[in-house]
Design a protein around this motif. Structure first.
Motif, short mmCIF file in Angstrom:
data_model
loop_
_atom_site.label_atom_id
_atom_site.label_comp_id
_atom_site.label_asym_id
_atom_site.label_seq_id
_atom_site.Cartn_x
_atom_site.Cartn_y
_atom_site.Cartn_z
N VAL A 14 3.06 -5.34 2.81
CA VAL A 14 2.54 -4.38 3.80
C VAL A 14 1.16 -3.87 3.39
O VAL A 14 0.22 -3.81 4.19
CB VAL A 14 3.47 -3.15 3.93
CG1 VAL A 14 2.92 -2.20 4.98
CG2 VAL A 14 4.86 -3.57 4.28
N ARG A 15 1.06 -3.50 2.13
CA ARG A 15 -0.22 -2.94 1.67
C ARG A 15 -1.32 -4.01 1.72
O ARG A 15 -2.49 -3.69 1.95
CB ARG A 15 -0.09 -2.38 0.25
CG ARG A 15 0.78 -1.15 0.16
CD ARG A 15 0.20 0.03 0.95
NE ARG A 15 1.13 1.13 1.02
CZ ARG A 15 1.44 1.82 2.12
NH1 ARG A 15 0.87 1.53 3.29
NH2 ARG A 15 2.30 2.81 2.08
N ALA A 16 -0.96 -5.25 1.51
CA ALA A 16 -1.96 -6.33 1.60
C ALA A 16 -2.46 -6.44 3.04
O ALA A 16 -3.67 -6.58 3.28
CB ALA A 16 -1.36 -7.65 1.12
N VAL A 17 -1.55 -6.37 4.00
CA VAL A 17 -1.94 -6.43 5.42
C VAL A 17 -2.90 -5.28 5.73
O VAL A 17 -3.97 -5.46 6.32
CB VAL A 17 -0.68 -6.36 6.32
CG1 VAL A 17 -1.06 -6.07 7.77
CG2 VAL A 17 0.11 -7.66 6.22
N GLU A 18 -2.51 -4.08 5.33
CA GLU A 18 -3.35 -2.91 5.62
C GLU A 18 -4.72 -3.02 4.95
O GLU A 18 -5.75 -2.71 5.55
CB GLU A 18 -2.65 -1.62 5.15
CG GLU A 18 -1.43 -1.30 5.98
CD GLU A 18 -0.70 -0.05 5.50
OE1 GLU A 18 0.01 0.55 6.31
OE2 GLU A 18 -0.82 0.30 4.31
N ALA A 19 -4.72 -3.49 3.71
CA ALA A 19 -5.99 -3.58 2.97
C ALA A 19 -6.91 -4.64 3.59
O ALA A 19 -8.12 -4.44 3.68
CB ALA A 19 -5.72 -3.89 1.50
N LEU A 20 -6.32 -5.75 4.04
CA LEU A 20 -7.16 -6.80 4.66
C LEU A 20 -7.86 -6.24 5.90
O LEU A 20 -9.06 -6.44 6.09
CB LEU A 20 -6.29 -8.00 5.04
CG LEU A 20 -5.92 -8.92 3.88
CD1 LEU A 20 -4.74 -9.81 4.22
CD2 LEU A 20 -7.13 -9.77 3.46
N ARG A 21 -7.10 -5.52 6.72
CA ARG A 21 -7.72 -4.97 7.93
C ARG A 21 -8.74 -3.88 7.58
O ARG A 21 -9.83 -3.84 8.14
CB ARG A 21 -6.65 -4.39 8.86
CG ARG A 21 -5.82 -5.43 9.58
CD ARG A 21 -6.66 -6.30 10.51
NE ARG A 21 -5.84 -7.21 11.30
CZ ARG A 21 -6.19 -8.45 11.61
NH1 ARG A 21 -7.32 -8.97 11.18
NH2 ARG A 21 -5.41 -9.20 12.36
N GLU A 28 -6.72 -14.03 12.38
CA GLU A 28 -5.25 -13.98 12.58
C GLU A 28 -4.57 -13.52 11.29
O GLU A 28 -4.98 -13.91 10.19
CB GLU A 28 -4.73 -15.39 12.88
CG GLU A 28 -4.87 -15.82 14.30
CD GLU A 28 -4.35 -17.25 14.47
OE1 GLU A 28 -3.37 -17.65 13.78
OE2 GLU A 28 -4.94 -17.96 15.30
N LEU A 29 -3.50 -12.75 11.46
CA LEU A 29 -2.79 -12.23 10.28
C LEU A 29 -1.29 -12.30 10.58
O LEU A 29 -0.83 -11.79 11.60
CB LEU A 29 -3.24 -10.78 10.05
CG LEU A 29 -2.85 -10.08 8.77
CD1 LEU A 29 -3.15 -10.91 7.54
CD2 LEU A 29 -3.59 -8.73 8.68
N THR A 30 -0.56 -12.93 9.67
CA THR A 30 0.89 -13.11 9.87
C THR A 30 1.61 -12.70 8.60
O THR A 30 1.22 -13.13 7.51
CB THR A 30 1.21 -14.60 10.16
OG1 THR A 30 0.45 -15.00 11.31
CG2 THR A 30 2.68 -14.81 10.43
N LEU A 31 2.64 -11.89 8.76
CA LEU A 31 3.47 -11.55 7.60
C LEU A 31 4.83 -12.22 7.80
O LEU A 31 5.48 -12.03 8.83
CB LEU A 31 3.62 -10.04 7.46
CG LEU A 31 4.42 -9.60 6.23
CD1 LEU A 31 3.77 -8.40 5.54
CD2 LEU A 31 5.85 -9.24 6.58
N ILE A 32 5.23 -12.99 6.79
CA ILE A 32 6.52 -13.70 6.85
C ILE A 32 7.47 -13.04 5.85
O ILE A 32 7.14 -12.94 4.67
CB ILE A 32 6.35 -15.18 6.45
CG1 ILE A 32 5.36 -15.87 7.40
CG2 ILE A 32 7.68 -15.90 6.44
CD1 ILE A 32 5.00 -17.29 6.97
N SER A 33 8.63 -12.61 6.34
CA SER A 33 9.56 -11.99 5.40
C SER A 33 10.97 -12.53 5.60
O SER A 33 11.46 -12.62 6.72
CB SER A 33 9.57 -10.48 5.56
OG SER A 33 10.41 -9.93 4.56
N ALA A 34 11.61 -12.85 4.49
CA ALA A 34 12.96 -13.41 4.53
C ALA A 34 13.96 -12.41 5.08
O ALA A 34 14.99 -12.80 5.64
CB ALA A 34 13.37 -13.86 3.13
#
Ligand code: FAD
Length: 395
Positions: A14-21, A28-34
């Motif tokens: 989550v923090r990586a997504v927020e930091a990238l933005r 494009e940004l996709t988070l994949i979680s099991a």
């Protein structure tokens, strides 16, 4: 770079997504979680969630605002790298090509041999399942007197369970902070009415009982295994990325490929501060290191050089630790460890390497700043609980 995948939906993901933005990534940004749950915080799983005080620890994130596609219940199964840059994450739902990748797949608990049912505690579902078994009078046997074992024991005892903790080392927390300091916590178990058995090895989990290495058995209604975790990196086998414990990175959290970074519990990063590779399974690292990983991915100069920090809530006490004691030459107590509140400091000459505090949060905060800055201290003043830690700084 216009197609970034974040593999792993824990705090680091989550923090990586927020930091990238926040650093200006527009693609494009996709988070994949099991997991099928939206990313959530894990520390309460062995505390308030297990106690039944809280049931939802979802991380507060604005997924629409972040323009992030959230693929829940989808597991990355392999990584294929293209020659040059980019590649494909193979998942349980198909192929996902990328030109930038954040590996944040965390860690998985180690289980014991045997075909009997055993609880581990890593996910919200684990915590809910275990919570259902913690009924008054239930015989709960916990294998491992580490941080998780101590927290589960605390909660189980509070719920009126009959708790036994079995530890292979000679003291609780011995692997984390050494037997001398860890041994000081043994009386907390006794005070909570918990049967702590140290120096006892478990051979296998059978149905309704544990088989010990000496052939004895311990009967249990619920068996909880808290003997550590392994970085979740199996899906990277054969990818060409270097794995040594975790995913090997440099101080910028970059792997051998410039378009791939790794962060959180799965990353074995190079610490300039300690001149060695560290694998730190702490919430604070998952919170703060992604900022560096995102900057690195976007080609900005950054490195992660924090001193580790974590906390644990056990037996009604707040235990906190900052720094890295394996580099230290010696240890001094700050206050009487037989009392309720005390601390222990690890030093090399006049350098404060690490501190562990028991219900002394102010000591922790002040020492953490000193450790981070590397400011020299007067060891005698550090050992005096009457002197605020910040006043131990050499002028
Ligand atoms: C019960 C418990 C209590 C804790 N208490 C404390 C505490 O008091 N203090 C403290 O400092 N730290 C504590 N921690 C540690 C802290 O929670 C972790 O360091 C932190 O969660 C690490 O975050 P992460 O994002 O790196 O990994 P994780 O939180 O493990 O997240 C990784 C995510 O990736 C997913 N995933 C794994 N493999 C794949 C795959 N192949 N494909 C897609 N997704 C995948 C997982 O399902 C998971 O959702 C605790 C941990 C636990 C389990």
């Amino acid at each position: 770079m216009d197609r970034v995948i974040v593999a792993g939906g824990g705090l680091a993901g989550v923090r990586a997504v927020e930091a990238l933005r926040s650093k200006g990534y527009e693609g494009e940004l996709t988070l994949i979680s099991a997991e099928r749950h939206k990313p959530y915080d894990r520390p309460p799983l062995s505390k308030a969630v297990l106690a039944g005080e809280v049931d939802d620890t979802t991380v507060d994130a604005d997924w629409d605002g972040l323009r992030c596609e959230l693929l829940l219940g989808e597991r990355a199964t392999a990584l294929r790298l293209d020659a040059g840059r980019g590649g494909t994450v193979e998942t349980t739902a198909g192929d996902r090509p990328f030109d930038g990748l954040v590996i944040a797949t965390g860690a998985t608990p180690i289980t014991l041999p045997g075909d009997g049912p055993q609880h581990v505690l890593r996910t919200l579902d684990d915590s809910r399942r275990l919570r259902a078994g913690l009924t008054a009078g239930a015989r709960v046997v916990i294998v491992g007197a580490g941080w998780i074992g101590a927290e589960v024991a605390t909660t189980a005892a509070k719920k009126g369970c009959e708790v036994t903790v079995i530890e292979a080392a000679d003291a609780p927390l011995a692997n984390a902070v050494g037997p001398q300091v860890g041994g000081l916590t043994a009386r907390w178990y006794a005070e909570a009415g918990i049967d702590l058995r140290t120096g006892v090895k478990v051979a296998a989990v059978e149905h309704g009982r544990l088989l010990l290495a000496d052939g004895d058995h311990v009967a249990a209604d619920e068996i909880v295994v808290g003997v550590g975790v392994r970085p979740e990196v199996g899906w990277l086998a054969g990818s060409g990325l270097e794995i040594e414990g975790g995913v090997v990175t440099d101080a910028s959290l970059r792997t051998g490929r410039p378009e791939i970074v790794a962060v959180g519990d799965c990353a074995a990063w190079w610490s300039e501060r300690y001149g060695r590779r560290l694998l730190v399974e702490h919430w604070d690292t998952a919170l703060n290191a992604p900022d560096v990983a995102a900057a690195t991915l976007l080609g900005q100069e950054a490195s992660y050089d924090a001193a580790p920090y974590f906390w644990s809530e056990q037996f009604g006490k707040m235990v906190q630790y900052a720094g890295y004691h394996p580099v230290a030459e010696r240890m001094v107590f700050r206050g009487d460890p037989a009392a309720d509140k005390w601390a222990v400091c690890w030093l090399t000459g006049d350098r404060l390497d690490a501190i562990l505090t028991v219900d002394r949060p102010r000591d922790l905060v002040q020492a953490r700043r000193i450790i981070a800055a590397g400011t020299p201290v007067d060891p005698e003043a550090v050992a005096d609980p009457g002197v605020p830690v910040r006043q131990a700084v050499k002028t």
